[in-house]
Write a protein that holds these residues in place. Structure first.
Motif, PDB file in Angstrom:
ATOM      1  N   ASP A   1       0.833  -1.201   0.000  1.00 26.34           N
ATOM      2  CA  ASP A   1       0.000   0.000   0.000  1.00 26.34           C
ATOM      3  C   ASP A   1       0.868   1.252   0.000  1.00 26.34           C
ATOM      4  O   ASP A   1       2.110   1.177  -0.121  1.00 26.34           O
ATOM      5  N   ALA A   2       0.234   2.404   0.127  1.00 27.42           N
ATOM      6  CA  ALA A   2       0.944   3.675   0.024  1.00 27.42           C
ATOM      7  C   ALA A   2       1.949   3.878   1.150  1.00 27.42           C
ATOM      8  O   ALA A   2       2.905   4.651   1.008  1.00 27.42           O
ATOM      9  N   ARG A   3       1.751   3.200   2.276  1.00 29.64           N
ATOM     10  CA  ARG A   3       2.700   3.305   3.389  1.00 29.64           C
ATOM     11  C   ARG A   3       3.928   2.427   3.175  1.00 29.64           C
ATOM     12  O   ARG A   3       4.862   2.450   3.974  1.00 29.64           O
ATOM     13  N   GLY A   4       3.901   1.627   2.107  1.00 27.91           N
ATOM     14  CA  GLY A   4       4.993   0.707   1.866  1.00 27.91           C
ATOM     15  C   GLY A   4       4.859  -0.594   2.619  1.00 27.91           C
ATOM     16  O   GLY A   4       5.774  -1.421   2.611  1.00 27.91           O
ATOM     17  N   LEU A   5       3.704  -0.818   3.264  1.00 29.24           N
ATOM     18  CA  LEU A   5       3.485  -2.057   4.006  1.00 29.24           C
ATOM     19  C   LEU A   5       3.255  -3.199   3.020  1.00 29.24           C
ATOM     20  O   LEU A   5       2.333  -3.163   2.208  1.00 29.24           O
ATOM     21  N   VAL A   6       4.103  -4.215   3.105  1.00 27.49           N
ATOM     22  CA  VAL A   6       3.995  -5.390   2.247  1.00 27.49           C
ATOM     23  C   VAL A   6       3.512  -6.564   3.085  1.00 27.49           C
ATOM     24  O   VAL A   6       4.071  -6.850   4.147  1.00 27.49           O
ATOM     25  N   VAL A   7       2.478  -7.231   2.602  1.00 30.56           N
ATOM     26  CA  VAL A   7       2.008  -8.476   3.204  1.00 30.56           C
ATOM     27  C   VAL A   7       2.076  -9.532   2.105  1.00 30.56           C
ATOM     28  O   VAL A   7       1.355  -9.447   1.105  1.00 30.56           O
TER      29      VAL A   7
ATOM     30  N   ALA B   1     -21.221 -25.746  -1.179  1.00 28.20           N
ATOM     31  CA  ALA B   1     -22.457 -25.387  -1.874  1.00 28.20           C
ATOM     32  C   ALA B   1     -22.222 -24.376  -2.990  1.00 28.20           C
ATOM     33  O   ALA B   1     -22.825 -24.472  -4.063  1.00 28.20           O
ATOM     34  N   THR B   2     -21.349 -23.398  -2.746  1.00 30.53           N
ATOM     35  CA  THR B   2     -21.141 -22.323  -3.722  1.00 30.53           C
ATOM     36  C   THR B   2     -19.789 -22.388  -4.414  1.00 30.53           C
ATOM     37  O   THR B   2     -19.580 -21.711  -5.427  1.00 30.53           O
ATOM     38  N   GLY B   3     -18.856 -23.158  -3.861  1.00 34.18           N
ATOM     39  CA  GLY B   3     -17.505 -23.185  -4.410  1.00 34.18           C
ATOM     40  C   GLY B   3     -16.651 -22.017  -3.959  1.00 34.18           C
ATOM     41  O   GLY B   3     -15.496 -21.891  -4.382  1.00 34.18           O
ATOM     42  N   THR B   4     -17.195 -21.151  -3.094  1.00 31.39           N
ATOM     43  CA  THR B   4     -16.440 -20.004  -2.610  1.00 31.39           C
ATOM     44  C   THR B   4     -15.214 -20.467  -1.839  1.00 31.39           C
ATOM     45  O   THR B   4     -15.291 -21.347  -0.987  1.00 31.39           O
ATOM     46  N   SER B   5     -14.072 -19.883  -2.154  1.00 31.24           N
ATOM     47  CA  SER B   5     -12.799 -20.277  -1.552  1.00 31.24           C
ATOM     48  C   SER B   5     -12.177 -19.092  -0.836  1.00 31.24           C
ATOM     49  O   SER B   5     -12.052 -18.006  -1.404  1.00 31.24           O
ATOM     50  N   LEU B   6     -11.780 -19.309   0.423  1.00 31.85           N
ATOM     51  CA  LEU B   6     -11.058 -18.296   1.192  1.00 31.85           C
ATOM     52  C   LEU B   6      -9.629 -18.788   1.418  1.00 31.85           C
ATOM     53  O   LEU B   6      -9.426 -19.864   1.982  1.00 31.85           O
ATOM     54  N   PRO B   7      -8.630 -18.020   0.995  1.00 34.79           N
ATOM     55  CA  PRO B   7      -7.255 -18.457   1.245  1.00 34.79           C
ATOM     56  C   PRO B   7      -6.922 -18.397   2.727  1.00 34.79           C
ATOM     57  O   PRO B   7      -7.444 -17.547   3.466  1.00 34.79           O
ATOM     58  N   VAL B   8      -6.074 -19.305   3.162  1.00 35.70           N
ATOM     59  CA  VAL B   8      -5.578 -19.320   4.536  1.00 35.70           C
ATOM     60  C   VAL B   8      -4.067 -19.094   4.460  1.00 35.70           C
ATOM     61  O   VAL B   8      -3.303 -20.020   4.184  1.00 35.70           O
ATOM     62  N   PHE B   9      -3.649 -17.858   4.678  1.00 35.64           N
ATOM     63  CA  PHE B   9      -2.241 -17.505   4.513  1.00 35.64           C
ATOM     64  C   PHE B   9      -1.461 -17.840   5.782  1.00 35.64           C
ATOM     65  O   PHE B   9      -1.150 -16.972   6.600  1.00 35.64           O
ATOM     66  N   ASP B  10      -1.125 -19.130   5.903  1.00 35.54           N
ATOM     67  CA  ASP B  10      -0.398 -19.589   7.082  1.00 35.54           C
ATOM     68  C   ASP B  10       1.105 -19.647   6.846  1.00 35.54           C
ATOM     69  O   ASP B  10       1.854 -20.201   7.655  1.00 35.54           O
ATOM     70  N   ARG B  11       1.551 -19.092   5.757  1.00 33.52           N
ATOM     71  CA  ARG B  11       2.985 -18.897   5.483  1.00 33.52           C
ATOM     72  C   ARG B  11       3.131 -17.441   5.072  1.00 33.52           C
ATOM     73  O   ARG B  11       2.637 -17.031   4.019  1.00 33.52           O
ATOM     74  N   LEU B  12       3.804 -16.637   5.900  1.00 39.91           N
ATOM     75  CA  LEU B  12       3.621 -15.191   5.825  1.00 39.91           C
ATOM     76  C   LEU B  12       4.935 -14.447   6.042  1.00 39.91           C
ATOM     77  O   LEU B  12       5.779 -14.848   6.843  1.00 39.91           O
ATOM     78  N   SER B  13       5.089 -13.347   5.295  1.00 43.02           N
ATOM     79  CA  SER B  13       6.185 -12.409   5.494  1.00 43.02           C
ATOM     80  C   SER B  13       5.616 -11.000   5.419  1.00 43.02           C
ATOM     81  O   SER B  13       4.897 -10.669   4.473  1.00 43.02           O
ATOM     82  N   ILE B  14       5.923 -10.185   6.410  1.00 45.62           N
ATOM     83  CA  ILE B  14       5.417  -8.811   6.470  1.00 45.62           C
ATOM     84  C   ILE B  14       6.601  -7.875   6.667  1.00 45.62           C
ATOM     85  O   ILE B  14       7.438  -8.090   7.543  1.00 45.62           O
ATOM     86  N   TYR B  15       6.688  -6.841   5.818  1.00 43.31           N
ATOM     87  CA  TYR B  15       7.783  -5.896   5.927  1.00 43.31           C
ATOM     88  C   TYR B  15       7.329  -4.554   5.359  1.00 43.31           C
ATOM     89  O   TYR B  15       6.277  -4.456   4.719  1.00 43.31           O
ATOM     90  N   ARG B  16       8.115  -3.526   5.628  1.00 39.31           N
ATOM     91  CA  ARG B  16       7.744  -2.188   5.181  1.00 39.31           C
ATOM     92  C   ARG B  16       8.851  -1.611   4.307  1.00 39.31           C
ATOM     93  O   ARG B  16      10.022  -1.635   4.684  1.00 39.31           O
ATOM     94  N   LEU B  17       8.476  -1.109   3.127  1.00 40.88           N
ATOM     95  CA  LEU B  17       9.441  -0.520   2.206  1.00 40.88           C
ATOM     96  C   LEU B  17       9.831   0.880   2.662  1.00 40.88           C
ATOM     97  O   LEU B  17       9.004   1.616   3.198  1.00 40.88           O
TER      98      LEU B  17
END
Length: 279
Positions: free
Chosen positions: A68-74, A86-102
């Motif tokens: 985003d504009a703050r440089g926050l990377v997820v 029933a609908t095929g709707t899929s929600l990702p589960v981000f259990d492998r993660l790196s967070i940093y700020r530019l």
């Protein structure tokens, strides 16, 4: 998402609110002198690149880069999404993660390089509604531009340039399933390797949400909701779902409209079907 272990060459860290310390949240690369005022990046700048897998009636997000504009990377990857049969709707589960700020210089440069690609003028073919395979979805917002670009197969032209640019900003060793036919040289230093675990990932998301307060991004809240459901934390999941509903209601009052194509995913009654058992 990593724990601090001394100093990292080329990286500075800022004093963080309690709870964000577990992220390390390094300020990655592009360190330099204070920058003069600029319109870059615009306050509404947002770039999201998702790698998707088509599986019949479901589209699974398996990798996502968000800045985003703050440089926050997820940056996260998801191997086992939550899927509504029933609908095929899929929600990702981000259990492998790196967070940093530019660094400001770095996010400014990224925003300007993207602008030079004239993304609003790019024309691509729509992905097939059903089938199998790997695809990408690029969501870009800056100033008056608000663009979603699907991509599949061999990448060419400006779309290949976007993916190459984003790959330069990924954690070490990470890449999209659809790449570009050239060597990519990382431009950042000190980026933490993705850490694995749904519980620490949930804690990281909740810390980001708490830091943002009323300005929290509903998409990040939804990611946290999926993680809470995965580990069986029903009370936390219910709280996050309530928070997501409140944020979405505020967005509608502000004049934003939901994406009709995403409506099945973004309905609270459907999301409740993902809640784990328990009181």
């Amino acid at each position: 998402m990593a724990f601090a272990r001394g100093k990292v060459p080329g990286v500075t860290t800022k004093r963080l609110p309690r709870g964000l310390a577990l992220l390390l949240l390094p300020v990655a690369g592009c360190i330099g002198k204070r920058l003069p005022p600029s319109v870059w990046p615009p306050p509404n700048f947002l770039l999201v690149v998702e790698e998707t897998e088509l599986d019949g009636g479901s589209v699974h997000v398996v990798r996502r880069f968000r800045v985003d504009a703050r440089g926050l990377v997820v940056y996260g990857t998801s191997l086992r999404p939550l899927v509504d049969k029933a609908t095929g709707t899929s929600l990702p589960v981000f259990d492998r993660l790196s967070i940093y700020r530019l660094e400001p210089k770095c996010v400014r440069g990224l925003a300007r390089r993207l602008d030079r690609l004239d993304i609003p003028e790019i024309v691509v073919e729509e992905l097939p509604a059903n089938g199998t395979g790997v695809g990408l979805t690029i969501s870009y917002r800056a100033f008056a531009a608000d663009v979603i670009l699907p991509a599949a197969g061999r990448l060419r032209g400006e779309v290949a340039e976007i993916v190459a640019l984003v790959t330069e900003h990924l954690p070490p060793g990470e890449q999209f399933g659809i790449g570009v036919n050239r060597a990519i040289k990382p431009v950042l230093r000190g980026v933490p390797m993705p850490a694995t675990g749904a519980a620490p990932a949930l804690a990281a998301y909740r810390a980001l949400i708490a830091e943002a307060g009323d300005e929290a991004d509903p998409d990040l809240v939804l990611d946290a909701f999926a993680l809470a459901c995965r580990i069986g934390a029903r009370a936390v999941a219910e709280h996050l779902l309530d928070r997501w509903q409140a944020l979405m209601a505020g967005r509608r009052r502000s004049g934003f409209e939901d994406d009709p194509s995403a409506a099945p995913t973004l309905r609270a009654e459907l999301l409740r079907t993902f809640l784990p058992p328990g009181g």
